[in-house]
Design a protein around this motif. Structure first.
Motif, PDB file in Angstrom:
ATOM      1  N   ALA A 111       2.194   1.799  -3.418  1.00  0.00           N
ATOM      2  CA  ALA A 111       1.149   2.264  -4.345  1.00  0.00           C
ATOM      3  C   ALA A 111       0.954   3.775  -4.286  1.00  0.00           C
ATOM      4  O   ALA A 111       0.452   4.386  -5.239  1.00  0.00           O
ATOM      5  CB  ALA A 111      -0.167   1.564  -4.020  1.00  0.00           C
ATOM      6  N   THR A 112       1.376   4.392  -3.166  1.00  0.00           N
ATOM      7  CA  THR A 112       1.253   5.850  -3.052  1.00  0.00           C
ATOM      8  C   THR A 112       2.385   6.576  -3.772  1.00  0.00           C
ATOM      9  O   THR A 112       2.392   7.809  -3.813  1.00  0.00           O
ATOM     10  CB  THR A 112       1.251   6.266  -1.570  1.00  0.00           C
ATOM     11  OG1 THR A 112       2.506   5.892  -0.980  1.00  0.00           O
ATOM     12  CG2 THR A 112       0.116   5.601  -0.811  1.00  0.00           C
ATOM     13  N   ALA A 132       0.834  -1.208   0.000  1.00  0.00           N
ATOM     14  CA  ALA A 132       0.000   0.000   0.000  1.00  0.00           C
ATOM     15  C   ALA A 132       0.868   1.257   0.000  1.00  0.00           C
ATOM     16  O   ALA A 132       0.544   2.247  -0.668  1.00  0.00           O
ATOM     17  CB  ALA A 132      -0.916  -0.010   1.228  1.00  0.00           C
TER      18      ALA A 132
END
Length: 275
Positions: free
Chosen positions: A129-130, A126
């Motif tokens: 993904a940023t 996650a």
């Protein structure tokens, strides 16, 4: 070895059937994701690596959560089978008591390892993904944190087996397991901090402080993950690690001994126990 793997597979199968695997994995993933996004929010202001912040957050979470999960998984591994009468059935097969203990321990460790790898791995994915820029050193520290988290789980699972081998009832084993968790995770450090305050600023020899820190596996884990690298600048453990001088191999050896000693005692006690 074949019998050990068979028992381990049986424990994993029961863990899957009882939703233990699903519950621990979802719990760790949910908490890891929450800490990842909440904990890394101020990094744009202070200008530090986001993954280092995540390592500090997840290490703090691990100290409280992983020992509790490990003890809940393992505290009735032996005494629970004896109460249900399934231990006699299990021993009627050509399998030794040591193989039962090591097989069950391996199965529970596999459940913990899967939950930790998946839960913390989701948090790292996650973060990637940023679009965060993460250096190789931070990735190595993150991988080391996951591996040492599994090792910390092994320590408390082994302590849970020792409790299970000693207790005569499941309820007693459960009470002792909660007491052990409270002692190592909360009470020990509060008592150590109280002792340092009572010293009124007097210098404590590094050897004495090392002995106190090595006597608690959660402190060993804390030094290992928060005492070096980028995480040391974000926590108070950097100065403590520098003063004690305990190296990573020494800390890993300590965690290994903390795993093997209780498991060995549990095996000996169970081998001599009358059913």
């Amino acid at each position: 070895m074949r019998n050990v793997l068979t028992i381990a597979g049986k424990e994993i199968q029961e863990g899957t059937r009882n939703r233990w695997v699903l519950a621990t994995t979802l719990l760790m993933a949910a908490l890891a994701l929450t800490l990842t996004f909440l904990g890394s929010a101020p990094t744009g202001t202070v200008g530090v690596n986001k993954l280092d912040v995540v390592i500090v957050s997840l290490s703090s979470l691990t100290i409280f959560l992983v020992p509790l999960i490990a003890l809940l998984l393992s505290h009735d591994a032996i005494v629970g089978e004896m109460e249900r009468g399934t231990m006699l059935l299990l021993l009627s097969y050509p399998i030794g008591r040591r193989e039962i203990v090591f097989g069950k321990f391996l199965g529970h460790l596999a459940i913990l390892a899967f939950a930790t790898l998946f839960g913390y791995g989701v948090a790292a994915i996650a973060l990637m993904a940023t679009g965060s820029q993460i250096g190789a050193e931070s990735w190595r520290a993150f991988a080391s944190m996951i591996a040492s988290s599994i090792l910390l789980g092994a320590v408390f699972a082994a302590i849970g087996y020792l409790t299970s081998a000693l207790a005569s009832e499941r309820s007693t084993a459960g009470g002792i397991a909660i007491g052990i968790w409270l002692f190592f995770v909360l009470i020990y450090d509060m008592a150590l901090l109280g002792g340092l305050v009572a010293a009124q600023g007097q210098t404590i020899p590094a050897g004495v402080l090392n002995a106190f820190l090595l006597a608690n596996p959660t402190d060993v884990y804390r030094l290992l993950n928060l005492g070096s690298g980028g995480a040391s600048t974000l926590s108070a453990m950097g100065g403590v690690a520098e003063y004690t001088g305990l190296s990573s191999p020494v800390l890993l050896t300590a965690l290994g001994l903390w795993s093997l000693a209780p498991l060995g005692f549990a095996t000996v006690i169970f081998s001599r126990r009358e059913l």
